[in-house]
Design a protein around this motif. Structure first.
Motif, PDB file in Angstrom:
ATOM      1  N   VAL A   1       0.921  -1.055  -0.011  1.00  0.00           N
ATOM      2  CA  VAL A   1       0.021   0.035   0.020  1.00  0.00           C
ATOM      3  C   VAL A   1       0.792   1.375   0.031  1.00  0.00           C
ATOM      4  O   VAL A   1       1.990   1.212   0.626  1.00  0.00           O
ATOM      5  N   ALA A   2       0.383   2.394  -0.749  1.00  0.00           N
ATOM      6  CA  ALA A   2       1.181   3.561  -0.568  1.00  0.00           C
ATOM      7  C   ALA A   2       0.694   4.663   0.206  1.00  0.00           C
ATOM      8  O   ALA A   2       1.440   5.775   0.394  1.00  0.00           O
ATOM      9  N   PHE A   3      -0.209   4.387   0.879  1.00  0.00           N
ATOM     10  CA  PHE A   3      -0.876   5.628   1.790  1.00  0.00           C
ATOM     11  C   PHE A   3       0.369   5.404   3.054  1.00  0.00           C
ATOM     12  O   PHE A   3       0.811   4.539   3.328  1.00  0.00           O
ATOM     13  N   THR A   4       0.230   6.678   3.872  1.00  0.00           N
ATOM     14  CA  THR A   4       1.227   6.729   5.051  1.00  0.00           C
ATOM     15  C   THR A   4       0.386   6.537   6.413  1.00  0.00           C
ATOM     16  O   THR A   4      -1.090   6.611   6.302  1.00  0.00           O
ATOM     17  N   ILE A   5       1.074   6.304   7.396  1.00  0.00           N
ATOM     18  CA  ILE A   5       0.358   5.768   8.797  1.00  0.00           C
ATOM     19  C   ILE A   5      -0.647   7.180   9.214  1.00  0.00           C
ATOM     20  O   ILE A   5      -1.630   6.692   9.801  1.00  0.00           O
ATOM     21  N   LYS A   6      -0.217   8.277   9.103  1.00  0.00           N
ATOM     22  CA  LYS A   6      -1.007   9.225   9.504  1.00  0.00           C
ATOM     23  C   LYS A   6      -2.290   9.397   9.081  1.00  0.00           C
ATOM     24  O   LYS A   6      -3.356   9.583   9.637  1.00  0.00           O
ATOM     25  N   GLU A   7      -2.407   9.195   7.487  1.00  0.00           N
ATOM     26  CA  GLU A   7      -3.745   8.980   6.989  1.00  0.00           C
ATOM     27  C   GLU A   7      -4.515   8.193   7.236  1.00  0.00           C
ATOM     28  O   GLU A   7      -5.742   8.148   7.345  1.00  0.00           O
ATOM     29  N   LEU A   8      -3.875   6.860   7.574  1.00  0.00           N
ATOM     30  CA  LEU A   8      -4.572   5.697   7.716  1.00  0.00           C
ATOM     31  C   LEU A   8      -5.200   5.597   9.352  1.00  0.00           C
ATOM     32  O   LEU A   8      -6.332   5.283   9.539  1.00  0.00           O
ATOM     33  N   ARG A   9      -4.474   6.113  10.227  1.00  0.00           N
ATOM     34  CA  ARG A   9      -4.826   6.482  11.375  1.00  0.00           C
ATOM     35  C   ARG A   9      -6.097   7.420  11.626  1.00  0.00           C
ATOM     36  O   ARG A   9      -7.067   7.261  12.262  1.00  0.00           O
ATOM     37  N   GLU A  10      -6.101   8.429  10.799  1.00  0.00           N
ATOM     38  CA  GLU A  10      -7.146   9.401  10.578  1.00  0.00           C
ATOM     39  C   GLU A  10      -8.264   8.632  10.218  1.00  0.00           C
ATOM     40  O   GLU A  10      -9.575   9.043  10.714  1.00  0.00           O
ATOM     41  N   MET A  11      -8.280   7.996   9.213  1.00  0.00           N
ATOM     42  CA  MET A  11      -9.271   7.377   8.642  1.00  0.00           C
ATOM     43  C   MET A  11      -9.835   6.178   9.536  1.00  0.00           C
ATOM     44  O   MET A  11     -11.168   6.040   9.936  1.00  0.00           O
ATOM     45  N   ILE A  12      -8.989   5.574  10.479  1.00  0.00           N
ATOM     46  CA  ILE A  12      -9.568   4.407  11.337  1.00  0.00           C
ATOM     47  C   ILE A  12     -10.358   5.355  12.304  1.00  0.00           C
ATOM     48  O   ILE A  12     -11.402   4.824  12.757  1.00  0.00           O
ATOM     49  N   ASN A  13      -9.760   6.522  12.876  1.00  0.00           N
ATOM     50  CA  ASN A  13     -10.614   7.017  14.041  1.00  0.00           C
ATOM     51  C   ASN A  13     -11.672   8.186  13.369  1.00  0.00           C
ATOM     52  O   ASN A  13     -12.127   9.158  14.308  1.00  0.00           O
ATOM     53  N   LEU A  14     -12.147   8.200  12.375  1.00  0.00           N
ATOM     54  CA  LEU A  14     -13.233   9.001  11.768  1.00  0.00           C
ATOM     55  C   LEU A  14     -14.513   8.830  12.378  1.00  0.00           C
ATOM     56  O   LEU A  14     -15.041   7.558  12.429  1.00  0.00           O
ATOM     57  N   PRO A  15     -14.904   9.965  13.159  1.00  0.00           N
ATOM     58  CA  PRO A  15     -16.355   9.541  13.750  1.00  0.00           C
ATOM     59  C   PRO A  15     -17.345   9.184  12.996  1.00  0.00           C
ATOM     60  O   PRO A  15     -17.355   9.408  11.671  1.00  0.00           O
ATOM     61  N   GLY A  16     -18.145   8.289  13.556  1.00  0.00           N
ATOM     62  CA  GLY A  16     -19.379   7.746  12.874  1.00  0.00           C
ATOM     63  C   GLY A  16     -18.940   6.863  11.772  1.00  0.00           C
ATOM     64  O   GLY A  16     -20.040   6.257  11.004  1.00  0.00           O
ATOM     65  N   THR A  17     -17.806   6.165  11.523  1.00  0.00           N
ATOM     66  CA  THR A  17     -17.369   5.345  10.582  1.00  0.00           C
ATOM     67  C   THR A  17     -16.587   4.256  11.364  1.00  0.00           C
ATOM     68  O   THR A  17     -15.787   4.438  11.993  1.00  0.00           O
ATOM     69  N   ARG A  18     -16.800   3.113  10.693  1.00  0.00           N
ATOM     70  CA  ARG A  18     -15.956   2.084  11.303  1.00  0.00           C
ATOM     71  C   ARG A  18     -15.336   1.241   9.842  1.00  0.00           C
ATOM     72  O   ARG A  18     -15.718   1.149   9.017  1.00  0.00           O
ATOM     73  N   PRO A  19     -14.026   0.877  10.441  1.00  0.00           N
ATOM     74  CA  PRO A  19     -13.097   0.141   9.311  1.00  0.00           C
ATOM     75  C   PRO A  19     -13.524  -1.261   9.276  1.00  0.00           C
ATOM     76  O   PRO A  19     -13.909  -1.815  10.306  1.00  0.00           O
ATOM     77  N   VAL A  20     -13.353  -1.899   7.959  1.00  0.00           N
ATOM     78  CA  VAL A  20     -13.737  -3.176   7.790  1.00  0.00           C
ATOM     79  C   VAL A  20     -12.374  -3.806   7.222  1.00  0.00           C
ATOM     80  O   VAL A  20     -12.310  -3.756   5.830  1.00  0.00           O
ATOM     81  N   LEU A  21     -11.576  -4.495   8.104  1.00  0.00           N
ATOM     82  CA  LEU A  21     -10.378  -5.124   7.533  1.00  0.00           C
ATOM     83  C   LEU A  21     -10.508  -6.622   7.909  1.00  0.00           C
ATOM     84  O   LEU A  21     -10.796  -6.794   8.844  1.00  0.00           O
ATOM     85  N   ASN A  22     -10.162  -7.490   6.725  1.00  0.00           N
ATOM     86  CA  ASN A  22     -10.222  -8.892   6.905  1.00  0.00           C
ATOM     87  C   ASN A  22      -8.883  -9.395   7.414  1.00  0.00           C
ATOM     88  O   ASN A  22      -7.841  -9.273   6.992  1.00  0.00           O
ATOM     89  N   PRO A  23      -8.950 -10.135   9.089  1.00  0.00           N
ATOM     90  CA  PRO A  23      -7.786 -10.632   9.652  1.00  0.00           C
ATOM     91  C   PRO A  23      -7.133 -11.430   8.627  1.00  0.00           C
ATOM     92  O   PRO A  23      -5.862 -11.716   8.644  1.00  0.00           O
ATOM     93  N   ALA A  24      -7.726 -12.313   7.612  1.00  0.00           N
ATOM     94  CA  ALA A  24      -7.248 -13.344   6.823  1.00  0.00           C
ATOM     95  C   ALA A  24      -6.103 -12.487   5.975  1.00  0.00           C
ATOM     96  O   ALA A  24      -5.124 -13.224   5.351  1.00  0.00           O
ATOM     97  N   ASP A  25      -6.382 -11.246   5.334  1.00  0.00           N
ATOM     98  CA  ASP A  25      -5.620 -10.811   4.876  1.00  0.00           C
ATOM     99  C   ASP A  25      -4.151 -10.348   5.139  1.00  0.00           C
ATOM    100  O   ASP A  25      -3.281 -10.064   4.518  1.00  0.00           O
ATOM    101  N   PHE A  26      -3.769 -10.511   6.475  1.00  0.00           N
ATOM    102  CA  PHE A  26      -2.823 -10.338   7.278  1.00  0.00           C
ATOM    103  C   PHE A  26      -2.149 -11.277   7.753  1.00  0.00           C
ATOM    104  O   PHE A  26      -1.103 -11.227   8.531  1.00  0.00           O
ATOM    105  N   THR A  27      -2.453 -12.500   7.573  1.00  0.00           N
ATOM    106  CA  THR A  27      -1.930 -13.952   8.259  1.00  0.00           C
ATOM    107  C   THR A  27      -0.555 -13.810   7.852  1.00  0.00           C
ATOM    108  O   THR A  27      -0.098 -13.638   6.748  1.00  0.00           O
ATOM    109  N   GLY A  28       0.408 -13.886   8.740  1.00  0.00           N
ATOM    110  CA  GLY A  28       1.690 -14.194   8.678  1.00  0.00           C
ATOM    111  C   GLY A  28       2.628 -12.967   8.488  1.00  0.00           C
ATOM    112  O   GLY A  28       3.778 -12.846   8.346  1.00  0.00           O
ATOM    113  N   LEU A  29       1.913 -11.744   8.193  1.00  0.00           N
ATOM    114  CA  LEU A  29       2.669 -10.467   7.991  1.00  0.00           C
ATOM    115  C   LEU A  29       3.437  -9.958   9.059  1.00  0.00           C
ATOM    116  O   LEU A  29       4.393  -9.241   8.969  1.00  0.00           O
ATOM    117  N   GLU A  30       3.119 -10.280  10.193  1.00  0.00           N
ATOM    118  CA  GLU A  30       4.123  -9.994  11.463  1.00  0.00           C
ATOM    119  C   GLU A  30       5.405 -10.204  11.172  1.00  0.00           C
ATOM    120  O   GLU A  30       6.439  -9.362  11.460  1.00  0.00           O
TER     121      GLU A  30
END
Length: 441
Positions: free
Chosen positions: A183-212
């Protein structure tokens, strides 16, 4: 050039201020075409390091500052810096259907860029799909889903605010060809999107398997960004059932490894009803990973499609070389190949990448080339080079009356006054003819 790319012809400049002031050499005049960040940063560097230089900046619109004024997000005035006069096309069936827009046009619409003032995007659907995983894509998603009381405090245009007030969009998918590690976005923009009032993020845990483990040795910004996505995916899964019951009003999500194949038409054959996506697998790793179709496809329903896959510059003039493949002017440290005395900066120099700090450093690099060339005596600084005096005569002979900086100050004062009345920083005038009437042209 557009606001994101600047071209200028110089009787260059030098870092040796004393040398110029103590010699009888003519003082250099430079012409900067484009009043966006690239143009202003270049002019700034030259004027700072050469006491005798005279720089004239030209702009095709009646207002200066390019995409500092017409930048990506009205709620992010401190980072506005995106330019280039065209957008990359998808090259797929259906991209000309009603409901499909380029990110550039959509951004221009809500930021008051005159050429996009009549866009009138259809926001009557519930689901929007943005093709792209960059900061521009996140900015557009945030504007589509932001509570109106937050947008009212920005300089977003009155017409855009009215349209967004009536918007039915409550779900936004951001779709990318590659995976979470690309992904080409930066953490500041992602964090702001995650914390946007009245809005919830939908991220699938399966997309991130093994990425740690995959990001353990990655550069810190990439590692932190990936960790935030993983944390959000796991946390929000627990909250999802509760939020669905409570009826969370708006949501957004990231979809990975999907490449657009076609925009699908509605029954009337004119409007978009969805997008067919090819599922992909990655070959290679890191930023160089390539997305290869697997042969499987899926359809995603949406009535609004925004293409945020990049910008491109347009050729300036037949006499100026241009690489149509890369969308840049061939150059060496800003020196245009084969045209002595002509320089370029911004996205037309390096391609459509980077943010404001990238543009600043890039512009300083080009300005330094100009300074070096003048010091080396390779540029013509004869007094016969009149600069704006000659240009003004040509304009006068054609019946063209240029807008001066003092004219701009009148437009600026009017916009600020209108904004104050509406409780905003400014209310942009989007019609160039209205701007000209305001200053008596």
């Amino acid at each position: 050039m557009g606001p994101g790319g600047t071209c200028w012809r110089g009787a260059g400049v030098t870092g040796g201020v004393r040398r110029w002031l103590s010699s009888a050499a003519p003082l250099p005049r430079l012409c900067v075409v484009g009043s966006g960040p690239a143009g202003f940063y270049t002019a700034q560097h030259i004027l700072k390091h050469h006491g005798g230089a005279h720089v004239d900046i030209y702009e095709k619109l009646p207002v200066p500052f390019g995409l500092v004024r017409f930048g990506v997000a009205p709620d992010h005035p401190e980072v506005k810096s995106y330019g280039a006069e065209d957008n990359r096309v998808l090259g797929i069936p259906g991209e000309n259907l009603s409901g499909v827009y380029s990110a550039r046009a959509f951004v221009g619409w809500y930021n008051g860029l005159p050429e996009n003032r009549d866009l009138k995007p259809d926001l009557s659907c519930e689901t929007a799909l943005i093709l792209g995983h960059g900061n521009v894509a996140l900015d557009i998603a945030r504007i589509l889903l932001s509570p109106l009381h937050l947008l009212r405090q920005t300089d977003i245009t009155e017409g855009s605010l009215a349209a967004l007030a009536c918007s039915k969009v409550k779900r936004v998918w951001l779709v990318g060809r590659r995976g979470p590690l690309q992904v080409a976005f930066t953490i500041k923009e992602l964090r702001e999107m995650i914390n946007l009032p009245g809005t919830r993020p939908v991220l699938n845990p399966a997309d991130f398997t093994g990425l740690e483990n995959a990001v353990k040795d990655a550069p810190r910004p990439r590692k932190r960004l990936t960790e935030l996505m993983i944390k959000t995916a796991l946390e929000k899964r627990e909250e999802k059932a509760v939020e669905v019951q409570a009826g969370a009003p708006r949501e957004w999500g990231l979809k990975f490894q999907r490449s657009p194949q076609a925009v699908l038409p509605a029954a009337d054959g004119r409007r978009a009803r969805g997008v067919r996506l090819a599922l992909t697998r990655l070959e290679g790793s890191g930023d160089s990973a390539k997305a290869v179709p697997t042969g499987d496809v899926e359809e995603l329903e949406c009535g609004l499609v925004l293409s945020s896959i990049g910008y491109r510059s347009l050729p300036l003039d037949p006499t100026v070389p241009f690489d149509t493949q890369r969308g840049v002017i061939p150059n060496s440290s800003g020196r245009v190949e084969g045209v002595p005395g002509l320089y370029c900066s911004g996205w037309v120099k390096r391609g459509p990448t980077g943010v404001i700090i990238t543009t600043m450093n890039d512009s300083f690099d080009t300005a330094q080339s100009v300074l070096e060339d003048l010091q080396a005596g390779v540029l013509d600084v004869a007094t016969s080079r009149e600069g704006f005096g000659a240009v003004e005569s040509i304009l006068h002979s054609r019946g063209v009356r240029p807008v001066s900086f003092s004219d701009w100050e009148k437009i600026d004062a009017a916009e600020v006054a209108r904004g104050k009345a509406a409780g905003k920083p400014r209310e942009k005038i989007v019609d160039p003819q209205e701007m000209l009437r305001l200053i008596g042209h």
